[in-house]
Structure formats: C-alpha cells, structure tokens
Design a protein around this motif. Structure first.
Motif, PDB file in Angstrom:
ATOM      1  N   ILE A 101      -3.706   3.800   0.034  1.00 46.01           N
ATOM      2  CA  ILE A 101      -4.301   3.137  -1.126  1.00 46.01           C
ATOM      3  C   ILE A 101      -3.521   1.851  -1.356  1.00 46.01           C
ATOM      4  CG2 ILE A 101      -2.893   4.452  -2.766  1.00 46.01           C
ATOM      5  CD1 ILE A 101      -5.293   4.328  -4.701  1.00 46.01           C
TER       6      ILE A 101
ATOM      7  N   SER B 167     -10.258   9.214 -10.442  1.00 43.17           N
ATOM      8  CA  SER B 167      -9.389   9.667  -9.355  1.00 43.17           C
ATOM      9  C   SER B 167     -10.060  10.608  -8.365  1.00 43.17           C
ATOM     10  CB  SER B 167      -8.154  10.353  -9.937  1.00 43.17           C
ATOM     11  OG  SER B 167      -8.551  11.478 -10.683  1.00 43.17           O
TER      12      SER B 167
ATOM     13  N   LYS C 133     -11.550   8.990  -4.943  1.00 44.82           N
ATOM     14  CA  LYS C 133     -10.564   8.609  -3.925  1.00 44.82           C
ATOM     15  C   LYS C 133      -9.991   9.846  -3.240  1.00 44.82           C
ATOM     16  CE  LYS C 133      -7.738   5.712  -1.847  1.00 44.82           C
ATOM     17  NZ  LYS C 133      -8.209   5.142  -0.596  1.00 44.82           N
TER      18      LYS C 133
ATOM     19  N   GLN D  68      -6.133   2.587 -10.682  1.00 45.22           N
ATOM     20  CA  GLN D  68      -6.415   4.014 -10.860  1.00 45.22           C
ATOM     21  C   GLN D  68      -5.504   4.625 -11.925  1.00 45.22           C
ATOM     22  OE1 GLN D  68      -6.655   6.055  -7.148  1.00 45.22           O
ATOM     23  NE2 GLN D  68      -6.772   8.062  -8.086  1.00 45.22           N
TER      24      GLN D  68
ATOM     25  N   GLU E  27       0.825  -1.193   0.000  1.00 49.13           N
ATOM     26  CA  GLU E  27       0.000   0.000   0.000  1.00 49.13           C
ATOM     27  C   GLU E  27       0.865   1.251   0.000  1.00 49.13           C
ATOM     28  OE1 GLU E  27      -2.432  -0.265   3.503  1.00 49.13           O
ATOM     29  OE2 GLU E  27      -0.867   0.529   4.791  1.00 49.13           O
TER      30      GLU E  27
ATOM     31  N   CYS F 255      -4.080   1.336  -6.630  1.00 55.13           N
ATOM     32  CA  CYS F 255      -3.295   2.406  -7.241  1.00 55.13           C
ATOM     33  C   CYS F 255      -3.019   2.100  -8.706  1.00 55.13           C
ATOM     34  CB  CYS F 255      -1.991   2.600  -6.475  1.00 55.13           C
ATOM     35  SG  CYS F 255      -0.956   3.922  -7.096  1.00 55.13           S
TER      36      CYS F 255
END
Length: 169
Positions: free
Chosen positions: A90, A75, A78, A98, A9, A95
C-alpha cells in the motif's frame, strides 16, 4: 531544513502465505462485506421509503447505517483485494488516507451513538416535551455536529441553542 520522508509504500504480510487459504479468506471477507453493505443500505432505504418511520430515532438509525457502510468500505476493500494479489503493498498516501477514513468514520459513529443516547434520554425522561425538544431543526443540527461540528470546540448543547431549561430541569 526541509522534512523528507523516505517511506513510499508499506509491505503488508497478510493473514497467511498459503494461496489456497488466501482464496478462502477472500471469499469469507467478501461475503461479510457484501452482507454488511446490503444490510446497511437496506436499513437506509426502508427508513427513507416508509412514512411510518419518520421519528428522530429512525432518522438517526438511518444515518448510523450510512456511516457504518462508509466505515466498512474504508478498509475492507483493500483487505479483500490484497488477499488475491501476490504483492501486497500500500502506498504511503493511500495508507494515511485509509487511517484518516477509519478515524473519521469511527469517530462519527461514536458521536452519533452519543446523539442517539441523548435522543433516548429525551424520549424517556422528558416524554411530554419530546416533540418540542427533538424537532427536525435539532435533529439536523445534531447530525451536522456528527460530521462537521466535531472539529469545533463548541460541542455542548448550549452551543446548539437547545432548550437547556428543558434539558437539565
């Protein structure tokens, strides 16, 4: 040897550490997101409902508004939600998803703008042939090229079976 990834993360620092300012940022970004989504969806709905807006230019404009709404949703959600949480992280897979979504819809917007420029070129420079060049089959092929065909090496008008004698003469 197998490749291993130790990153699970990412820690997002955010725009500010001040809780009061984070709430203001949340409200501002949420307002911008809602206005953007409402405007884009309103454009799509008006173009679909109205029978007067049936030309290829409005078809591409509705498609552009739809892609822009998708791009904004990748995006902004988030970013907006993380401004309220104390722990801003995240997951690695989230990630990468995204980043993929941003590149996918951003690239689709760029290619669609190129298609819209081609439509304007045909409307201005080949106005007498516009109805035969930009028929609905060509519009569907060009819009399909925006999302799926951009991974193909055949992104040339000749590959779409466009009447190239009308294009370059």
């Amino acid at each position: 040897m197998e490749y291993t990834n130790n990153v699970t993360e990412f820690v997002l620092l955010g725009l500010t550490q001040n809780p009061k300012m984070q709430k203001i940022i949340f409200v501002v970004f949420l307002l911008i997101y809602i206005i953007s989504m409402a405007g884009n969806l309103l454009i799509v709905i008006v173009i679909i409902i109205s029978s007067l807006l049936g030309s290829p230019m409005y078809f591409f404009l509705a498609y552009f508004s739809f892609i822009d709404a998708c791009y904004a949703s990748v995006s902004t959600r988030k970013l907006t939600l993380d401004s309220l949480h104390e722990k801003k992280t995240i997951q690695f897979n989230g990630c990468m998803a995204q980043v993929f979504g941003e590149h996918f819809f951003g690239g689709a917007e760029i290619i669609l703008l190129t298609v819209m420029a081609y439509d304007c070129y045909v409307a201005i420079c080949k106005s007498l042939h516009y109805a035969t060049i930009m028929n609905w089959r060509v519009c569907i092929l060009l819009s399909g090229n925006v999302m799926g065909g951009r991974f193909s090496p055949c992104n040339h008008p000749a590959a779409l079976h466009l009447p190239t004698t009308l294009l370059w003469s």
